[in-house]
Design an enzyme around this catalytic site. Sequence first.
Site, mmCIF file in Angstrom:
data_model
loop_
_atom_site.group_PDB
_atom_site.id
_atom_site.type_symbol
_atom_site.label_atom_id
_atom_site.label_comp_id
_atom_site.label_asym_id
_atom_site.label_seq_id
_atom_site.Cartn_x
_atom_site.Cartn_y
_atom_site.Cartn_z
ATOM 1 C CD GLU A 163 24.378 3.431 11.006
ATOM 2 O OE1 GLU A 163 23.835 4.792 10.441
ATOM 3 O OE2 GLU A 163 23.694 2.891 12.476
ATOM 4 C CD GLU A 359 25.424 4.259 16.462
ATOM 5 O OE1 GLU A 359 23.900 4.401 16.530
ATOM 6 O OE2 GLU A 359 25.872 4.269 16.312
HETATM 7 C C1 GCO Z 1 23.921 6.382 13.098
HETATM 8 C C2 GCO Z 1 24.787 7.078 14.040
HETATM 9 C C3 GCO Z 1 24.278 7.952 14.554
HETATM 10 C C4 GCO Z 1 22.679 8.944 14.444
HETATM 11 C C5 GCO Z 1 22.130 7.793 15.536
HETATM 12 C C6 GCO Z 1 20.622 8.583 15.701
HETATM 13 O O1 GCO Z 1 23.380 5.223 13.441
HETATM 14 O O2 GCO Z 1 22.783 6.978 12.403
HETATM 15 O O3 GCO Z 1 25.816 6.244 13.889
HETATM 16 O O4 GCO Z 1 25.244 9.228 15.122
HETATM 17 O O5 GCO Z 1 22.808 10.347 15.726
HETATM 18 O O6 GCO Z 1 22.406 6.653 14.908
HETATM 19 O O7 GCO Z 1 20.087 8.511 14.315
#
Ligand code: GCO
Length: 454
Positions: A163, A359
């Site tokens: 990200e 994710e």
């Molecule tokens: C993100 C990060 C994660 C977060 C998850 C929840 O996508 O922000 O990769 O580390 O903890 O997404 O916000």
Amino acid sequence: MHFPENFMWGTASAAYQIEGAPSEDGKSPSIWDTFSHIPGKTYNGHTGDIACDAYHLYETDLNLMHNLGIRHYRFSIAWSRILPDETDNVNPAGLDYYDRLVDGCISRGIEPWITLYHWDLPQYLQDQGGWQNRKTAYAFAKYSDLVASHFKGRVSHFITINEPQCIVGMGHGFGNHAPGILLSPEDMFTVWHDLMLAHGLACRAIRKHIPDAMIGAASTGNLAYPDRKTKDIPQEARDASFLSLPASENPGWFFNHQWFLDPICLGHYPEDPHSPWAEPSRNIPKEDLKTIAQPLDFIALNIYNGHEMCLDEHGRYQIAEKYPGYPRTALKWPVTPEVLYWGPRLIYDRFHLPMIISENGLSCNDKIYLDGKVHDPDRIDFLHRYLIELRQACAEGIPVLAYLHWAFTDNYEWHSGYEERFGLVYIDYRNQERIPKDSAYWYQETILTNGENL
Ligand code: GCO
């Protein structure tokens, strides 16, 4: 109906969010070690100093994963644990921890997926300008080369950067993430471009040691889509997903996929006239674009929610206004299951590459109930709805290869600290006890039946 044969089911985590041990065995500070200790920056001053103590309890977690039938585990490496200073001397104790973690996965039949960068830049590099300094991209290439050469033969799945949208937007724009500096959009683009370069250099380094590695990068951003009755992707959905609104109308203008995936997949920055980066992106060395656009095996998508669209009175699709009391998570994120159908479709329509969901999940107000269990019906319902949508995308031939749930255990949710619980496994931070939530067993059944149970 089930997911495709060989569909990969797993979970995810990140070093700073779970490991603790910020200075143990030779690790030097990362920017998150620094940032989380600055008063006022994180909820109640929460830091990752202990987190889930995964540095010491990783075997407990791997045993739990194994017992739940989880066969893929995405975790990140803390760069400053293995390269603690600018001498490029490897810290053997730091590397040893990841040897034990990787070997622990393999011995339990769990495929390790390494994220090389999940936001925890070594502080010594930040002191030299961090991602504003182009040299950091080359330092990342060296670190990636070390990791690939060391884990060759044991690790074959890599995610270079997680990200950049958050790294730049929250770390260098809003300032509510490390390193917590506020830059102009033009200076934010310098950070962005150095991250793109870092990604390309890392791909080259990994391929040098592991030619058949599966390499991807994790992107997050806007996704806008019509209702499910609509057959084709309306142009309005493509525009709303991949064209920036004027920054004045959209404070989160950097949360988009096109500024990351266009250069790394298509070899050029997007034609995106309203983006503040349209101008600065025209003056970069052409050689850089060739370095950035290395062959990728998959696009990793961090998808939590999206923007539903509806037809307006003129027969055009517009972002729909949310109805009062629409479903949301503990973090107040909207629950929009259709995004896991339309998101992969939109991304595949533009980039024509296989994908993984690296994710997806939600924060719930989980607690230990009177019976000593952690009942989390919200997470089960969320997962059920989202996975039905993803299964449909797969059934229509959209090449999604894996689903890695965020997250395996509750963990340190960045500036929200321990206030938000995303795990399939509950962590009692008073004693580091792990309690699989009801959703963990539901997910076990989903893996076992490859989604037939949905
Ligand atoms: C993100 C990060 C994660 C977060 C998850 C929840 O996508 O922000 O990769 O580390 O903890 O997404 O916000």
